[in-house]
Design a protein around this motif. Sequence first.
Motif, short mmCIF file in Angstrom:
data_model
loop_
_atom_site.label_atom_id
_atom_site.label_comp_id
_atom_site.label_asym_id
_atom_site.label_seq_id
_atom_site.Cartn_x
_atom_site.Cartn_y
_atom_site.Cartn_z
N PRO A 94 0.81 -1.23 0.00
CA PRO A 94 0.00 0.00 0.00
C PRO A 94 0.84 1.28 0.00
O PRO A 94 0.38 2.31 -0.47
CB PRO A 94 -0.82 -0.10 1.30
N HIS A 95 2.09 1.19 0.49
CA HIS A 95 2.92 2.39 0.60
C HIS A 95 3.81 2.60 -0.62
O HIS A 95 4.64 3.48 -0.65
CB HIS A 95 3.79 2.30 1.86
N LEU A 96 3.63 1.74 -1.65
CA LEU A 96 4.41 1.90 -2.88
C LEU A 96 3.49 2.26 -4.04
O LEU A 96 2.33 1.80 -4.09
CB LEU A 96 5.16 0.60 -3.23
N THR A 97 3.99 3.06 -4.98
CA THR A 97 3.21 3.39 -6.18
C THR A 97 3.12 2.16 -7.08
O THR A 97 3.81 1.15 -6.85
CB THR A 97 3.87 4.52 -6.99
N ALA A 98 2.29 2.27 -8.12
CA ALA A 98 2.17 1.17 -9.08
C ALA A 98 3.54 0.81 -9.64
O ALA A 98 3.92 -0.37 -9.66
CB ALA A 98 1.21 1.58 -10.21
N ALA A 99 4.29 1.82 -10.07
CA ALA A 99 5.61 1.56 -10.67
C ALA A 99 6.54 0.93 -9.65
O ALA A 99 7.29 -0.01 -9.97
CB ALA A 99 6.20 2.87 -11.20
N GLU A 100 6.50 1.40 -8.41
CA GLU A 100 7.38 0.85 -7.37
C GLU A 100 6.99 -0.59 -7.02
O GLU A 100 7.85 -1.44 -6.75
CB GLU A 100 7.34 1.73 -6.12
N ASN A 101 5.67 -0.86 -7.02
CA ASN A 101 5.22 -2.24 -6.76
C ASN A 101 5.77 -3.19 -7.81
O ASN A 101 6.21 -4.30 -7.49
CB ASN A 101 3.69 -2.30 -6.75
N VAL A 102 5.72 -2.76 -9.07
CA VAL A 102 6.21 -3.63 -10.15
C VAL A 102 7.73 -3.77 -10.05
O VAL A 102 8.27 -4.88 -10.13
CB VAL A 102 5.79 -3.08 -11.53
N ALA A 103 8.41 -2.65 -9.81
CA ALA A 103 9.89 -2.68 -9.73
C ALA A 103 10.36 -3.54 -8.56
O ALA A 103 11.45 -4.12 -8.60
CB ALA A 103 10.44 -1.26 -9.62
N PHE A 104 9.54 -3.62 -7.51
CA PHE A 104 9.89 -4.40 -6.32
C PHE A 104 10.19 -5.86 -6.67
O PHE A 104 11.04 -6.49 -6.04
CB PHE A 104 8.73 -4.33 -5.31
N GLN A 122 7.85 -0.21 -18.63
CA GLN A 122 7.50 -0.92 -19.86
C GLN A 122 6.40 -1.96 -19.60
O GLN A 122 5.46 -2.08 -20.37
CB GLN A 122 8.76 -1.60 -20.38
N MET A 123 6.52 -2.67 -18.49
CA MET A 123 5.54 -3.70 -18.15
C MET A 123 4.19 -3.08 -17.80
O MET A 123 3.14 -3.60 -18.19
CB MET A 123 6.07 -4.52 -16.96
N LEU A 124 4.22 -1.96 -17.09
CA LEU A 124 2.97 -1.26 -16.77
C LEU A 124 2.28 -0.80 -18.05
O LEU A 124 1.06 -0.89 -18.18
CB LEU A 124 3.25 -0.05 -15.88
N ALA A 125 3.08 -0.31 -18.99
CA ALA A 125 2.51 0.11 -20.29
C ALA A 125 1.90 -1.11 -20.97
O ALA A 125 0.84 -1.02 -21.59
CB ALA A 125 3.59 0.74 -21.16
N GLY A 126 2.54 -2.26 -20.82
CA GLY A 126 2.06 -3.50 -21.43
C GLY A 126 0.68 -3.91 -20.94
O GLY A 126 -0.09 -4.54 -21.67
N VAL A 127 0.34 -3.56 -19.68
CA VAL A 127 -1.00 -3.87 -19.18
C VAL A 127 -1.93 -2.64 -19.27
O VAL A 127 -3.00 -2.61 -18.67
CB VAL A 127 -0.98 -4.41 -17.73
N GLY A 128 -1.46 -1.61 -20.00
CA GLY A 128 -2.31 -0.46 -20.28
C GLY A 128 -2.40 0.54 -19.13
O GLY A 128 -3.38 1.27 -19.01
N LEU A 129 -1.37 0.57 -18.27
CA LEU A 129 -1.46 1.44 -17.10
C LEU A 129 -0.35 2.49 -17.04
O LEU A 129 -0.05 3.02 -15.97
CB LEU A 129 -1.41 0.60 -15.81
N ALA A 130 0.26 2.82 -18.18
CA ALA A 130 1.37 3.78 -18.18
C ALA A 130 0.99 5.07 -17.46
O ALA A 130 1.78 5.64 -16.70
CB ALA A 130 1.81 4.07 -19.61
N ALA A 131 -0.25 5.50 -17.65
CA ALA A 131 -0.67 6.79 -17.10
C ALA A 131 -0.83 6.75 -15.58
O ALA A 131 -0.87 7.80 -14.92
CB ALA A 131 -1.98 7.23 -17.74
N LEU A 132 -0.93 5.55 -15.00
CA LEU A 132 -1.19 5.45 -13.55
C LEU A 132 0.04 5.04 -12.75
O LEU A 132 -0.06 4.70 -11.57
CB LEU A 132 -2.30 4.43 -13.29
N ALA A 133 1.23 5.13 -13.38
CA ALA A 133 2.46 4.63 -12.75
C ALA A 133 2.71 5.25 -11.37
O ALA A 133 3.24 4.60 -10.48
CB ALA A 133 3.65 4.88 -13.66
#
Length: 372
Positions: A94-104, A122-133
């Motif tokens: 909960p304390h990490l952003t979307a991008a940080e969760n993925v990078a974790f 790149q992976m976030l963009a792959g699931v259509g969430l680039a804007a919400l990183a």
Amino acid sequence: MGERIEIENLSKEYPGGVRALAGVSLDVAPGRFLVLLGPSGSGKTTLLRCLAGIERIGAGRIAIGGVTVASRREHVPPERRDLSMVFQDYALWPHLTAAENVAFALRRRRLPRAERRRRAAQMLAGVGLAALAGRYPNEMSGGEQQRVALARALVAGTGLILCDEPLSNLDADLRERLRVQIATLVREAAATTVYITHDQGEAFALADEVGVLERGSLVQVGTPEEIYAAPASPFVARFTGLAGELGVRVLGPVRGGVARVLATPDDPVAGARARARPFTARLAPRGGRASAGGTVLVRPTGVRLCSGEDGEHHLVGTVSDVAFRGRGYEHAVDVPGQGRLTGVFDDSRAARGQRVGLRLEQAGCLLFPAGR
Ligand code: ADP
Ligand code: MG
């Protein structure tokens, strides 16, 4: 590349004597998408947790990529099993952003920080969430959170992906879209996937192979087509979609796997109104020899309406419900002395209360002889 999974005689008991798994054996080839299907309490989550190493096994052996990870003596911890998981409740930090969760998920890789960030983006963009990183989990919808969890599972490039009912908490239309996304992205990654669900439609849509669990035992493994056409038991048939069941009398010997049968009602007086005529049904596999009586399990594809009582019908019943499904109508039809058949398809609507004929198609009618 995907890892091979070998499970031999796996058993697991919880304290208090609950036998969650009773001698499960299973082999999944590299890159295959296996769906484990079963009702609540059948042992699906336990099997997945044993694979992941979250749960210790009671007896048997598990190997991933040819390496034994669990046996009576060995227990390789989850972080050393080269796998990633997607859970029903997303399980994001909960304390990490979307991008940080993925990078974790890349924390254990010896990669420069900038490279980890690049891969996560790149992976976030792959699931259509680039804007919400930059969003935190509590700033995202359930569907968005689950796509972050999917990106996190995929980014690490593990040889095995485990999914525990990842779509169960989502709305129907979202569920369908995310299902397609999971199917395509996981196959692109070429990882071996074990995906569990209690939803037959989801299982058939996703799987290369389906394994059906009943009270801790694997009762059938096969392609969706094999399981639909040849369920190994009435339990498997019921759990993978039936219009209904008919008590029948077998009229002659089985020839070429097919028997002539007549629907016979529990209640002969009511049954007379069903105006039954003989039809043919396929003897279920492992059905043994046909006896004088039995049950025909009817797939929704095995029954359709025929206009009125035009002489083509095998049974007559009364429409109790009709549902518009876009491509046509599904009817519930009450057959006197037999009960109700549901999901009876027709291009046009039959009214509630209308008396209709039913035609039974051999391909969707499975005979299970009595006494088994
Ligand atoms: P499913 O995922 O198919 O619903 P589970 O694997 O969660 O099934 O559960 C299988 C059986 O084991 C059930 O009877 C359940 O109540 C029992 N069970 C699951 N987890 C535990 C636990 N931690 N302690 C005791 N019994 C458990
Ligand atoms: Mg479960």
